[in-house]
Design a protein around this motif. Structure first.
Motif, PDB file in Angstrom:
ATOM      1  N   LEU A 236     -30.712  10.833 -35.709  1.00  0.00           N
ATOM      2  CA  LEU A 236     -30.325  11.448 -36.978  1.00  0.00           C
ATOM      3  C   LEU A 236     -28.817  11.634 -37.047  1.00  0.00           C
ATOM      4  N   ALA A 237     -28.190  11.976 -35.919  1.00  0.00           N
ATOM      5  CA  ALA A 237     -26.740  12.154 -35.896  1.00  0.00           C
ATOM      6  C   ALA A 237     -26.016  10.853 -36.214  1.00  0.00           C
ATOM      7  N   ALA A 286     -19.823  20.664 -46.463  1.00  0.00           N
ATOM      8  CA  ALA A 286     -20.354  22.006 -46.220  1.00  0.00           C
ATOM      9  C   ALA A 286     -21.810  22.113 -46.661  1.00  0.00           C
ATOM     10  N   THR A 287     -22.162  21.498 -47.795  1.00  0.00           N
ATOM     11  CA  THR A 287     -23.559  21.564 -48.243  1.00  0.00           C
ATOM     12  C   THR A 287     -24.476  20.816 -47.281  1.00  0.00           C
ATOM     13  N   VAL A 288     -24.008  19.669 -46.776  1.00  0.00           N
ATOM     14  CA  VAL A 288     -24.826  18.919 -45.818  1.00  0.00           C
ATOM     15  C   VAL A 288     -24.992  19.716 -44.530  1.00  0.00           C
ATOM     16  N   ILE A 289     -23.914  20.324 -44.043  1.00  0.00           N
ATOM     17  CA  ILE A 289     -23.979  21.101 -42.806  1.00  0.00           C
ATOM     18  C   ILE A 289     -24.877  22.313 -42.968  1.00  0.00           C
ATOM     19  N   THR A 293     -28.030  22.770 -40.505  1.00  0.00           N
ATOM     20  CA  THR A 293     -28.131  23.937 -39.624  1.00  0.00           C
ATOM     21  C   THR A 293     -29.252  24.860 -40.074  1.00  0.00           C
ATOM     22  N   GLY A 294     -29.563  24.833 -41.375  1.00  0.00           N
ATOM     23  CA  GLY A 294     -30.657  25.654 -41.876  1.00  0.00           C
ATOM     24  C   GLY A 294     -32.010  25.249 -41.323  1.00  0.00           C
ATOM     25  N   LEU A 295     -32.111  24.044 -40.739  1.00  0.00           N
ATOM     26  CA  LEU A 295     -33.376  23.630 -40.123  1.00  0.00           C
ATOM     27  C   LEU A 295     -33.782  24.546 -38.978  1.00  0.00           C
ATOM     28  N   SER A 296     -32.842  25.331 -38.469  1.00  0.00           N
ATOM     29  CA  SER A 296     -33.163  26.247 -37.371  1.00  0.00           C
ATOM     30  C   SER A 296     -34.107  27.357 -37.802  1.00  0.00           C
ATOM     31  N   ALA A 309     -27.399  18.700 -34.076  1.00  0.00           N
ATOM     32  CA  ALA A 309     -26.699  17.482 -33.650  1.00  0.00           C
ATOM     33  C   ALA A 309     -26.180  16.714 -34.864  1.00  0.00           C
ATOM     34  N   ALA A 310     -27.019  16.577 -35.887  1.00  0.00           N
ATOM     35  CA  ALA A 310     -26.595  15.872 -37.097  1.00  0.00           C
ATOM     36  C   ALA A 310     -25.487  16.647 -37.819  1.00  0.00           C
ATOM     37  N   ALA A 311     -25.596  17.997 -37.854  1.00  0.00           N
ATOM     38  CA  ALA A 311     -24.551  18.805 -38.485  1.00  0.00           C
ATOM     39  C   ALA A 311     -23.221  18.635 -37.779  1.00  0.00           C
TER      40      ALA A 311
END
Length: 736
Positions: A236-237, A286-289, A293-296, A309-311
């Motif tokens: 994904l990264a 910033a929206t992508v990150i 990170t919100g997947l946590s 990792a992708a963020a």
């Protein structure tokens, strides 16, 4: 923000040697760390906090020495219905196959299906199953050992005798960059070349993106020296780092070329490009990150790891576009423009087709908007039949020997035989043996239970396990209901605490947790991203329109993925196995990534419209002007991202392929339909109301100047049209 980024861009350009060496040195250092200490985890999928996961942890602790960690495969041998596997000739063929299996390297034991004490022969006498146990299996030798067993099965096949291999030893991840991914990158470069009309500009764009994705992925690998990562984490990264890296460079480089055509000096043009388009890159990144990170919040380590990792890869792509790309632009100079444009100050390309496109949308906003909405809803229809699973029973390939072996055993021994439920029984004071009879009686009372087999008891007599064979398979609704029923009445057995675990129960719990987390996740990422967009566009309705458009794009991406991977459409073009339920984690991962990418196009396109509106254009004129300035680059960016994702969609891994295909269709729907038709139509219909914001909210929110208003005011005060900052510094480098 624009002023700050202007200074960063010009500083990077003037200190190009320092930044060039710094980025390349970072690349080399991370490569050295990754090469010497890269580590991968065992690929296990844990769902912390669920009953099945907690019970599994107790089992692993209490029964760790039972040898269950040994790798195993099954040899499934079957004769036609009018024969018996126990006849002399057939038994001899079985014995020969077992002897060949024992000769395979790393084989520790081969069970005898005809053993009187532990027979493994079907009731009709047509099928025998033997278990092959291995020792010393590693990532390096697993594929070769499994292929040796498959060869044994092929040699054992004879007229009337079917031999299949059940299970798998493989835990490796798909390759990070294969031929299809490289082809996708090559297509992306071709799009850049056609967009810029300059080999040097296209090359600089691609070099910047590759350096960024290199630093990002090597950083992920280097982190594995501290903590092992999953084998699929880097995929994904790489996918997102490459896609957004190319796009972010594209937007800044396109703005740089526009500033050069207006006659700006090279360093000043770099500053303007980073200050204006760079602001959009920061907000888009910033929206992508935030989405990644919100997947946590899902609470599943595997998904959290992939998201972080992708963020990180996206963050590196943003930093690269703001600091390393200016170095390349300073080296490139006027060569960023085709030769015939270098003296054409004020040049502006004509966009005949796209001009007609946006003119039609503005003139007929209701018809075009409704037509496109209906089209996207039609593509979304397959989502109504969406089915998900944690893992596909018998492996993901319906045509493999592994699936064939699974199917034979399910037919001959029962649908639930290979995926039993494990019931963990706990009792204080070493009295668990006394409770087992009552628990077994309780479990046998369910009509959906075929058999209950006693299992092990730990040393101090506090924990035991029972194996429950359900009448239905692991993906059947009846099995899920059985798990719920057992848990609902678990407290009715005196002196015992009961928990249900095993692969089937883990899948049920993970589905439940993912579905419940999806709502929380959407509220979080949509809420935070809406706040960013409100600050950027100084509007309430524009961010809401962006979010509605994202939902339509998400539906189209999910619908196409269901049609291809679950229904089996276009199976001749997609190498990954099809016809299975989609993996449970796909919807939430696709939701997060596509939301971030959809906001990218919203930011890049609508920021130009808003910029025109703030300069005094009417709402309709602002749409036409902003679209004319940004449409070509948005089309190119979407084409590049689609090419990258299509390359990954051709992966043999169903996880990678399904995510990439959903993203590819989602990007096409979002960029070419939502952002190029629905959003302009909505802005035209709303008029000035689209940019309305309560005065109290406008006073409270920070003014970040993401569109370069301060830079334009400073430029107006400079006698030669350059920014006042650059005029004070006495920069004299000009376009040559």
């Amino acid at each position: 923000m624009a002023r700050l980024l202007y200074r960063l861009g010009t500083f990077s350009a003037r200190r190009r040697g320092t930044f060039l060496i710094g980025w390349l040195l970072t690349l080399v250092v991370l490569a050295g760390i990754a090469a010497s200490s890269m580590r991968f985890s065992d690929g296990s999928f844990q769902v912390p906090g669920t009953e099945a996961s907690e019970a599994l942890t107790i089992m692993e602790r209490e029964f760790a020495a039972d040898g269950a960690g040994n790798a195993t495969l099954q040899l499934v041998l079957r004769v036609p219905d009018n024969q018996k596997i126990t006849t002399r000739d057939n038994a001899a063929a079985v014995a020969d196959a077992l002897a060949r299996a024992r000769a395979v390297e790393h084989v520790q034991a081969v069970s005898d299906p005809f053993d009187a004490e532990r027979p493994y022969v079907s009731a009709d006498g047509t099928t025998a199953v033997t278990t092959v146990t291995f020792t010393g299996i590693t990532r390096d030798n697993a594929e070769a050992v499994q292929q040796d067993v498959i060869t044994v099965a092929a040699q054992a096949r004879a007229p009337g005798l079917t031999v299949e291999v059940g299970g798998t030893l493989l835990t490796g991840a798909p390759e990070v960059l294969g031929p299809s991914e490289i082809v996708g990158a090559a297509i992306a470069f071709l799009v850049l070349l056609l967009t810029f009309g300059s080999l040097a500009a296209a090359g600089a764009n691609m070099v910047g993106a590759l350096v960024g994705v290199g630093v990002g992925i090597l950083g992920v690998f280097a982190f594995s020296a501290l903590q092992p990562i999953g084998g699929t984490t880097p995929i994904l990264a790489v996918m997102l780092g490459l896609a957004v890296g190319i796009d972010y460079c594209l937007f800044i480089l396109d703005r740089f070329r526009a500033e050069l055509r207006q006659g700006r000096e090279i360093t000043d043009a770099i500053g303007w490009a980073v200050g204006t388009a760079g602001s959009s890159v920061v907000f888009a990144g910033a929206t992508v990150i935030i989405a990644l990170t919100g997947l946590s919040v899902v609470g599943i380590p595997f998904i959290t790891e992939m998201g972080l990792a992708a963020a990180f890869a996206v963050l590196v792509a943003v930093l690269m576009a703001l600091t390393f790309l200016p170095v390349l632009l300073r080296i490139l100079g006027a060569r960023a423009l085709p030769r015939w444009q270098r003296s054409a100050r004020g040049f502006r390309a004509r966009i005949t087709f796209l001009n007609r496109w946006i003119t039609l949308v503005v003139r007929r906003p209701v018809i075009t908007g409704l037509t496109c909405t209906a089209l996207l809803l039609l593509v979304t229809v397959p989502v109504l039949s969406l089915r998900t699973t944690l893992s596909n029973p018998g492996g993901e390939d319906p045509h493999s020997t592994q699936r064939a072996a699974y199917t034979i055993i399910a037919e001959e021994f029962g649908a639930g035989f290979q995926d039993p439920l494990i019931v963990l029984v706990q009792s204080d004071g070493g009295q668990v043996r006394d409770a087992l009879t009552g628990v077994a009686t309780y479990l046998k009372s369910f009509p959906a239970v075929v058999q209950v087999h006693p299992g092990q008891v730990n040393g101090d007599g506090t924990v035991a396990q029972l194996t429950v064979i359900p009448r239905s398979g692991p993906l059947d609704d009846a099995t899920e209901q059985l798990v719920r029923d057992i848990r609902a009445e678990a407290g009715s057995v005196p002196g015992a605490r009961i928990a249900v675990t095993g692969g089937t129960a883990l899948g049920i719990d993970s589905d439940t947790q993912l579905n419940s987390a999806l709502t929380t996740y959407l509220v979080l990422i949509v809420g935070l991203s809406l706040m960013l967009l409100v600050v950027m566009f100084r509007s309430i309705l524009v961010p809401l329109i962006a979010t509605i458009g994202f939902l339509l794009s998400l539906g189209a991406g999910m619908g196409a993925t269901v049609a291809v991977f679950q229904w089996g459409w276009f199976d001749a073009l997609i190498p990954a196995p099809q016809g299975n339920p989609l993996l449970s984690l796909l919807p939430i991962i696709l939701t997060g990534i596509l939301f971030g990418l959809a906001m990218d196009y919203q930011v890049f396109l609508v920021s130009r419209v808003h910029e025109a509106y703030t300069r005094g254009h009417s709402p309709k004129e602002a749409v036409l002007d902003g679209f004319g300035r940004s449409a070509v680059v948005v089309v190119a960016a979407a084409g590049i991202m689609t090419a990258v994702f299509v390359g990954f969609a051709l992966s043999p891994s169903s996880l990678v392929g399904s995510i990439a295909l959903g993203l590819a269709i989602g990007v096409i729907a979002d960029a070419f339909v939502v952002r190029m038709i629905l959003v302009p139509a909505a802005l035209t219909l709303l008029g000035r109301a689209a940019w309305w914001m309560p005065r109290w909210l406008d006073r409270v929110l920070p003014h970040l100047d993401t569109e370069g208003g301060d830079l334009r005011r400073e430029a107006d005060t400079a006698p030669d049209g350059r920014s006042a900052q650059d005029a004070r510094m006495g920069e004299t480098t000009r376009v040559r």
